[in-house]
Write a protein that holds these residues in place. Sequence first.
Motif, PDB file in Angstrom:
ATOM      1  N   CYS A   1       7.205   2.558   5.178  1.00  0.00           N
ATOM      2  CA  CYS A   1       6.758   3.208   3.930  1.00  0.00           C
ATOM      3  C   CYS A   1       6.355   4.660   4.163  1.00  0.00           C
ATOM      4  O   CYS A   1       6.282   5.443   3.212  1.00  0.00           O
ATOM      5  CB  CYS A   1       5.609   2.429   3.297  1.00  0.00           C
TER       6      CYS A   1
ATOM      7  N   CYS B   1       0.810  -1.224   0.000  1.00  0.00           N
ATOM      8  CA  CYS B   1       0.000   0.000   0.000  1.00  0.00           C
ATOM      9  C   CYS B   1       0.843   1.274   0.000  1.00  0.00           C
ATOM     10  O   CYS B   1       0.450   2.281  -0.550  1.00  0.00           O
ATOM     11  CB  CYS B   1      -0.917  -0.002   1.217  1.00  0.00           C
TER      12      CYS B   1
ATOM     13  N   CYS C   1      -1.145  -1.846   4.950  1.00  0.00           N
ATOM     14  CA  CYS C   1      -1.082  -3.293   4.676  1.00  0.00           C
ATOM     15  C   CYS C   1      -0.129  -4.046   5.593  1.00  0.00           C
ATOM     16  O   CYS C   1      -0.279  -5.248   5.802  1.00  0.00           O
ATOM     17  CB  CYS C   1      -0.706  -3.531   3.219  1.00  0.00           C
TER      18      CYS C   1
ATOM     19  N   CYS D   1       5.732  -3.692   4.755  1.00  0.00           N
ATOM     20  CA  CYS D   1       7.061  -3.092   4.596  1.00  0.00           C
ATOM     21  C   CYS D   1       7.946  -3.401   5.807  1.00  0.00           C
ATOM     22  O   CYS D   1       8.165  -2.565   6.668  1.00  0.00           O
ATOM     23  CB  CYS D   1       6.944  -1.579   4.369  1.00  0.00           C
TER      24      CYS D   1
HETATM   25  S1  FES Z   1       2.130  -0.509   5.474  1.00  0.00           S
HETATM   26 FE1  FES Z   1       1.749  -1.083   3.391  1.00  0.00          FE
HETATM   27  S2  FES Z   1       3.718  -0.809   2.416  1.00  0.00           S
HETATM   28 FE2  FES Z   1       4.004  -0.067   4.461  1.00  0.00          FE
END
Ligand code: FES
Length: 247
Positions: free
Chosen positions: A84, A58, A63, A66
């Motif tokens: 992220c 995301c 999500c 990362c």
């Molecule tokens: S929380 Fe989705 S890429 Fe970082």
Amino acid sequence: MNLKLKVWRQKNRQDKGKMVDYSANDINEHMSFLEMLDVVNESLIKKGEEPIAFDHDCREGICGTCSLTINGIPHGPERATTACQLHMRHFKDGDTIYIEPWRAKAFPVIKDLIVDRSAFDRIIQVGGFVAVNTGGAPDANALPIPKDDAETAFDAAACIGCGACVAACKNASAMLFVSAKVGHLAMLPQGQVERERRVLQMVRAMDDAGFGNCTNYYECEAVCPKEIKVSFIAKMNREYAKALRAG
Ligand code: FES
Ligand code: SF4
């Protein structure tokens, strides 16, 4: 800004892996940490070298994929921030940055900075759901939930399953994650039918996956990007003891 990177490179699960030096040049301070890695990867691809593998989806803190340990801290130095959403303005020109994957036996490295977090999926599969006939959407006021309970459930539901809590814990304990899931559903009427079975099965799945126990260091809470509180672990322990007595 120009940065020196020391990045964990590992071809596959079997490979021993090692830290490799890279330069990240002409990095804009407004870039996110992942955009900085994109720039490094573009230059590696241009040189015909293998890009650094890292997980992301995301890129907006939702999500939980990362999974980067930055300078020894899961998700890096900013509190309540996923990797992220970390911006390069938090670093200085000339800095050396260490980038590693989550380190935990239950999260084996797949490649470079990507780890296998299917152990979390197995925990969710045994209890992170409610098995009720949903039917049509009920009226909002047909199922009254006290405000405090709704807010506590919502706080727990904010967990994005990133695994930073495991990576930060010296025991690689998953108790913050599991307690958030148990706590979320235990606070809501829909979660009552399977309440006891859920906590027993999720804790068993957590132990089977090889996660360690909690010894109250609170590192998990400190690195959690969603600020899940360790008080959920205490709640889960009470839920577990009650379920054992009931069984
Ligand atoms: S929380 Fe989705 S890429 Fe970082
Ligand atoms: S409790 Fe926090 S650190 Fe652990 S998986 Fe959930 S969001 Fe990530």
